[in-house]
Motif scaffolding. Structure first.
Motif, short mmCIF file in Angstrom:
data_model
loop_
_atom_site.label_atom_id
_atom_site.label_comp_id
_atom_site.label_asym_id
_atom_site.label_seq_id
_atom_site.Cartn_x
_atom_site.Cartn_y
_atom_site.Cartn_z
N UNK A 8 0.87 -1.02 0.11
CA UNK A 8 0.06 -0.14 0.00
C UNK A 8 0.90 1.15 -0.02
N UNK A 9 0.68 2.11 -0.93
CA UNK A 9 1.51 3.33 -1.10
C UNK A 9 0.89 4.47 -0.47
N UNK A 10 -0.59 4.43 -0.55
CA UNK A 10 -1.19 5.58 0.34
C UNK A 10 -2.63 5.34 0.34
N UNK A 11 -3.28 5.83 1.50
CA UNK A 11 -4.71 5.87 1.70
C UNK A 11 -5.22 7.22 1.97
N UNK A 12 -6.01 7.65 1.11
CA UNK A 12 -6.25 8.96 1.24
C UNK A 12 -8.07 9.25 1.16
N UNK A 13 -8.50 9.96 2.45
CA UNK A 13 -9.96 9.98 2.27
C UNK A 13 -10.55 11.14 1.00
N UNK A 14 -11.35 10.70 0.43
CA UNK A 14 -11.72 11.53 -0.56
C UNK A 14 -13.25 11.80 -0.69
N UNK A 15 -13.88 12.67 -1.20
CA UNK A 15 -15.49 12.70 -1.56
C UNK A 15 -15.85 12.03 -2.73
N UNK A 16 -16.82 11.42 -2.57
CA UNK A 16 -17.57 10.65 -3.80
C UNK A 16 -17.50 11.75 -4.87
N UNK A 17 -17.86 12.68 -4.92
CA UNK A 17 -17.86 13.77 -5.95
C UNK A 17 -16.27 13.82 -6.70
N UNK A 18 -15.16 13.41 -5.91
CA UNK A 18 -13.80 13.28 -6.40
C UNK A 18 -13.57 12.34 -7.38
N UNK A 19 -14.51 11.05 -7.56
CA UNK A 19 -14.39 10.03 -8.54
C UNK A 19 -14.76 10.38 -9.80
N UNK A 20 -13.62 10.65 -10.68
CA UNK A 20 -14.04 10.99 -12.28
C UNK A 20 -13.84 9.79 -12.94
N UNK A 21 -14.22 9.90 -14.10
CA UNK A 21 -13.88 8.92 -15.24
C UNK A 21 -12.55 8.61 -15.31
N UNK A 22 -11.94 9.51 -15.29
CA UNK A 22 -10.45 9.22 -15.44
C UNK A 22 -9.77 8.49 -14.30
N UNK A 23 -10.26 8.63 -13.09
CA UNK A 23 -10.06 7.82 -12.00
C UNK A 23 -10.36 6.72 -12.01
N UNK A 24 -11.58 6.31 -12.46
CA UNK A 24 -12.13 4.92 -12.63
C UNK A 24 -11.49 4.15 -13.79
N UNK A 25 -10.92 4.80 -14.94
CA UNK A 25 -10.33 3.95 -15.87
C UNK A 25 -9.08 3.74 -15.27
N UNK A 26 -8.18 4.76 -14.68
CA UNK A 26 -6.95 4.32 -13.91
C UNK A 26 -7.18 3.11 -13.10
N UNK A 28 -9.19 0.73 -13.58
CA UNK A 28 -9.57 -0.68 -14.08
C UNK A 28 -11.14 -0.57 -14.67
N UNK A 29 -11.68 0.49 -14.41
CA UNK A 29 -13.37 0.38 -14.98
C UNK A 29 -13.45 1.26 -16.09
N UNK A 30 -14.44 1.13 -16.63
CA UNK A 30 -14.92 1.97 -17.78
C UNK A 30 -15.30 3.46 -17.45
N UNK A 31 -16.05 3.41 -16.35
CA UNK A 31 -16.60 4.78 -15.79
C UNK A 31 -16.68 4.57 -14.50
N UNK A 32 -17.24 5.81 -13.84
CA UNK A 32 -17.73 6.23 -12.40
C UNK A 32 -18.69 5.18 -12.07
N UNK A 33 -19.84 5.12 -12.99
CA UNK A 33 -20.86 4.17 -12.67
C UNK A 33 -20.50 2.65 -12.54
N UNK A 34 -19.69 2.42 -13.36
CA UNK A 34 -19.03 0.86 -13.17
C UNK A 34 -18.47 0.69 -12.00
#
Length: 66
Positions: A8-26, A28-34
């Motif tokens: 584990x490199x890092x654990x950071x609390x984030x808001x659900x609104x911070x989850x972008x499609x780019x982050x989802x793809x990074x 391994x998912x197609x988009x935020x919904x998936x």
């Protein structure tokens, strides 16, 4: 996954609104919904971005900056 270790490199609390499609793809998912269909549990009040990497068996993890 084969034998080895997850580091584990890092654990950071984030808001659900911070989850972008780019982050989802990074992640391994197609988009935020998936991503949320798989990863969201309960109300989703506590959201964490956890970054990690895999070490193959016998590999040594060398901390950065050394």
């Amino acid at each position: 996954m084969d034998d080895g270790q997850i580091v584990v490199d890092s654990i950071v609390p984030i808001d659900i609104a911070d989850i972008t499609d780019d982050l989802a793809r990074e992640s391994g998912f197609s988009n935020v919904k998936e991503l949320l269909q798989i990863a969201k549990h309960g109300r989703g009040d506590n959201v964490y971005l956890i970054r990690f990497h895999y070490l193959r068996p016998g590999a040594w993890d060398v901390p950065s900056g050394r």
